[in-house]
Design an enzyme around this catalytic site. Structure first.
Site, PDB file in Angstrom:
ATOM      1  N   TYR A  49       0.977  -0.987   0.065  1.00 43.36           N
ATOM      2  CA  TYR A  49      -0.118   0.034  -0.032  1.00 43.36           C
ATOM      3  C   TYR A  49       0.845   1.239   0.034  1.00 43.36           C
ATOM      4  CZ  TYR A  49      -3.926  -3.028   1.457  1.00 43.36           C
ATOM      5  OH  TYR A  49      -4.665  -4.230   1.297  1.00 43.36           O
TER       6      TYR A  49
HETATM    7  N1  LIG Z   1      -6.513  -8.737   1.552  1.00 45.09           N
HETATM    8  C1  LIG Z   1      -6.641  -7.944   0.313  1.00 45.09           C
HETATM    9  O1  LIG Z   1      -6.420  -8.175  -0.932  1.00 45.09           O
HETATM   10  C2  LIG Z   1      -7.338  -6.790   0.406  1.00 45.09           C
HETATM   11  C3  LIG Z   1      -8.105  -6.071  -0.594  1.00 45.09           C
HETATM   12  C4  LIG Z   1      -8.771  -4.791  -0.415  1.00 45.09           C
HETATM   13  C5  LIG Z   1      -8.703  -4.291   0.708  1.00 45.09           C
HETATM   14  N2  LIG Z   1      -8.297  -4.703   1.866  1.00 45.09           N
HETATM   15  C6  LIG Z   1      -8.169  -4.363   2.997  1.00 45.09           C
HETATM   16  O2  LIG Z   1      -9.514  -3.860   3.687  1.00 45.09           O
HETATM   17  C7  LIG Z   1      -9.662  -2.584   3.793  1.00 45.09           C
HETATM   18  C8  LIG Z   1     -10.883  -1.934   3.549  1.00 45.09           C
HETATM   19  O3  LIG Z   1     -11.193  -2.180   2.122  1.00 45.09           O
HETATM   20  P1  LIG Z   1     -11.319  -0.987   1.236  1.00 45.09           P
HETATM   21  O4  LIG Z   1     -10.421   0.298   1.584  1.00 45.09           O
HETATM   22  O5  LIG Z   1     -11.099  -1.465  -0.261  1.00 45.09           O
HETATM   23  O6  LIG Z   1     -12.757  -0.527   1.270  1.00 45.09           O
HETATM   24  P2  LIG Z   1     -13.898  -0.289   2.051  1.00 45.09           P
HETATM   25  O7  LIG Z   1     -13.834  -0.364   3.496  1.00 45.09           O
HETATM   26  O8  LIG Z   1     -15.078  -1.146   1.415  1.00 45.09           O
HETATM   27  O9  LIG Z   1     -14.337   1.245   1.809  1.00 45.09           O
HETATM   28  C9  LIG Z   1     -13.524   2.220   2.407  1.00 45.09           C
HETATM   29  C10 LIG Z   1     -13.484   3.430   1.701  1.00 45.09           C
HETATM   30  O10 LIG Z   1     -14.966   4.081   1.776  1.00 45.09           O
HETATM   31  C11 LIG Z   1     -15.240   5.456   1.809  1.00 45.09           C
HETATM   32  N3  LIG Z   1     -15.849   5.648   3.112  1.00 45.09           N
HETATM   33  C12 LIG Z   1     -15.384   5.171   4.427  1.00 45.09           C
HETATM   34  N4  LIG Z   1     -16.299   5.491   5.588  1.00 45.09           N
HETATM   35  C13 LIG Z   1     -17.021   6.452   4.940  1.00 45.09           C
HETATM   36  C14 LIG Z   1     -18.024   7.283   5.374  1.00 45.09           C
HETATM   37  N5  LIG Z   1     -18.273   7.198   6.774  1.00 45.09           N
HETATM   38  N6  LIG Z   1     -18.701   8.060   4.597  1.00 45.09           N
HETATM   39  C15 LIG Z   1     -18.508   8.071   3.239  1.00 45.09           C
HETATM   40  N7  LIG Z   1     -17.434   7.284   2.831  1.00 45.09           N
HETATM   41  C16 LIG Z   1     -16.882   6.527   3.532  1.00 45.09           C
HETATM   42  C17 LIG Z   1     -13.973   5.915   1.858  1.00 45.09           C
HETATM   43  O11 LIG Z   1     -13.503   6.387   0.301  1.00 45.09           O
HETATM   44  P3  LIG Z   1     -13.873   7.572  -0.164  1.00 45.09           P
HETATM   45  O12 LIG Z   1     -14.058   8.606   0.821  1.00 45.09           O
HETATM   46  O13 LIG Z   1     -12.851   7.758  -1.143  1.00 45.09           O
HETATM   47  O14 LIG Z   1     -15.044   7.239  -1.201  1.00 45.09           O
HETATM   48  C18 LIG Z   1     -12.897   4.587   2.177  1.00 45.09           C
HETATM   49  O15 LIG Z   1     -11.733   4.794   1.927  1.00 45.09           O
HETATM   50  C19 LIG Z   1      -8.667  -2.182   3.041  1.00 45.09           C
HETATM   51  O16 LIG Z   1      -8.021  -0.551   3.817  1.00 45.09           O
HETATM   52  C20 LIG Z   1      -7.404  -3.186   3.174  1.00 45.09           C
HETATM   53  O17 LIG Z   1      -6.868  -2.986   4.705  1.00 45.09           O
HETATM   54  C21 LIG Z   1      -7.673  -6.054   1.725  1.00 45.09           C
END
Ligand SMILES: NC(=O)c1ccc[n+]([C@@H]2O[C@H](COP(=O)([O-])OP(=O)(O)OC[C@H]3O[C@@H](n4cnc5c(N)ncnc54)[C@H](OP(=O)(O)O)[C@@H]3O)[C@@H](O)[C@H]2O)c1
Length: 320
Positions: free
Chosen positions: A50
């Site tokens: 990341y």
């Molecule tokens: N193992 C793997 O391959 C893998 C793959 C993907 C993710 N992950 C892990 O899972 C974590 C979470 O996944 P993710 O970051 O893809 O997505 P997520 O948790 O589904 O969404 C997070 C995004 O949603 C938006 N958000 C969050 N809270 C909000 C709120 N209260 N109001 C409005 N928008 C909000 C923000 O983006 P915006 O504000 O820009 O819209 C934020 O970056 C990652 O950080 C990582 O640690 C692991």
């Protein structure tokens, strides 16, 4: 294996890396970490890749501001690297590379030991994956990591690794839109009592409630999300319709849509934790209430109807 007492919700650090999500202010990332800890989130999920080490450096800086008793547990990942010439990522699960990555992560995080170390993604050659899994076992015996897990593995690969040594945690995507994990991986972890950590419960922001066609059009070129299938038509419109259907349901529960989406992932049997991303302390405030939100069967049925009628996402539609 040592116990790892993880709260039901963990903070995801992908966007803190500052690559692929448009501009991200490091001060906001650090504030998000501190707020999450204040609200009872006791672990952070990150990866070496990341921001090519940047997310881990930011976590290291945030941890340095906290007393040892306040510090969250840190789960990080290895096996995906950045080619600094092209900027593209590639996978390397060889023992030598994994060992080098582990040392580099420990330095960036300012830790002596990683709480949970995970193989980020598999490679096609299962022999290499099994060898990588053995390497994590060695790192554990050497005290560099407390627990070892894997991410994005299918059940045949999980079987092959588990035959060598038990798996402490399995990471898979799960959201109202991405529900395939419920078909095979969650039944696998449930049957074995293996910890399942699910990620991207908001489908990287699509399910946060504020995502509109205008927002999609205005994302900067450096944001990778518009290139993902769920952000393209016809899926995008189906999701917007789903969000319209779920908003009053969330309101009836006194919850935000974000909280509803997170609580839905926690309703699946066998899910022990969900990793939620946030780019600011305010976003953490908005989803933190999900910890205490339980969805009863009638709500789960209403959500199922909304999924079936809008055709949004794919995979099983009701936790049971
Ligand atoms: N193992 C793997 O391959 C893998 C793959 C993907 C993710 N992950 C892990 O899972 C974590 C979470 O996944 P993710 O970051 O893809 O997505 P997520 O948790 O589904 O969404 C997070 C995004 O949603 C938006 N958000 C969050 N809270 C909000 C709120 N209260 N109001 C409005 N928008 C909000 C923000 O983006 P915006 O504000 O820009 O819209 C934020 O970056 C990652 O950080 C990582 O640690 C692991």
């Amino acid at each position: 294996v040592e116990e790892l007492p993880l709260s039901r919700v963990g903070l995801g650090a992908w966007a803190f890396g500052g690559v692929g999500w448009g501009p991200q202010d490091d001060r906001d990332s650090i504030a998000a970490i501190h707020r999450a800890v204040e609200l009872g989130v006791n672990w952070i999920d990150t990866a070496a890749v990341y921001g090519n080490g940047h997310a881990e450096r930011i976590i290291g800086a945030a941890l340095a501001d906290l007393s040892p008793s306040e510090r969250p547990l840190v789960c990080t990942k290895a096996g995906v690297l950045v080619d600094t010439t092209s900027g593209h990522t590639y996978r390397d699960l060889t023992p030598q590379s994994l060992r080098g990555e582990c040392e580099a992560s420990l330095t960036r995080l300012g830790l002596e030991r990683i709480d949970l170390y995970q193989l980020h993604w598999p490679v096609n050659d299962s022999g290499i994956v099994e060898q990588a899994w053995e390497t994590l076992g060695e790192l554990q015996r050497e005290g560099k990591i407390r627990q070892a897990g894997v991410g994005n593995f299918d059940v045949s690969l999980l079987d092959r690794c588990a035959a060598r040594r038990s798996i402490d945690a399995v990471q898979v995507p799960l959201s109202l839109l991405s529900r395939d994990a419920a078909r095979a991986v969650l039944p696998w972890t449930t049957a074995r009592g293996t910890r399942a950590l699910v990620y991207s419960p908001l489908e990287s922001g699509l399910l946060a409630g504020g995502f509109t066609p205008q927002r999609l059009r205005s994302l900067p070129e450096s944001d990778w999300r518009p290139r993902r299938p769920q952000f393209q038509q016809p899926q995008f419109n189906r999701t917007m319709e789903l969000v319209r259907r779920l908003a009053p349901l969330a309101a009836d529960l006194g919850a935000s849509l974000t909280q509803l989406a997170i609580a839905w992932t926690l309703a699946w049997p066998g899910v022990s934790g969900v990793i939620v991303g946030a780019r600011s302390a305010e976003q953490v405030d908005c989803w933190a209430g999900a910890f205490g939100l339980t969805l009863d069967d009638s709500v789960l049925r209403e959500i199922e109807s909304a999924l079936l009628e809008t055709g949004a996402g794919k995979g099983p539609t009701r936790p049971q």
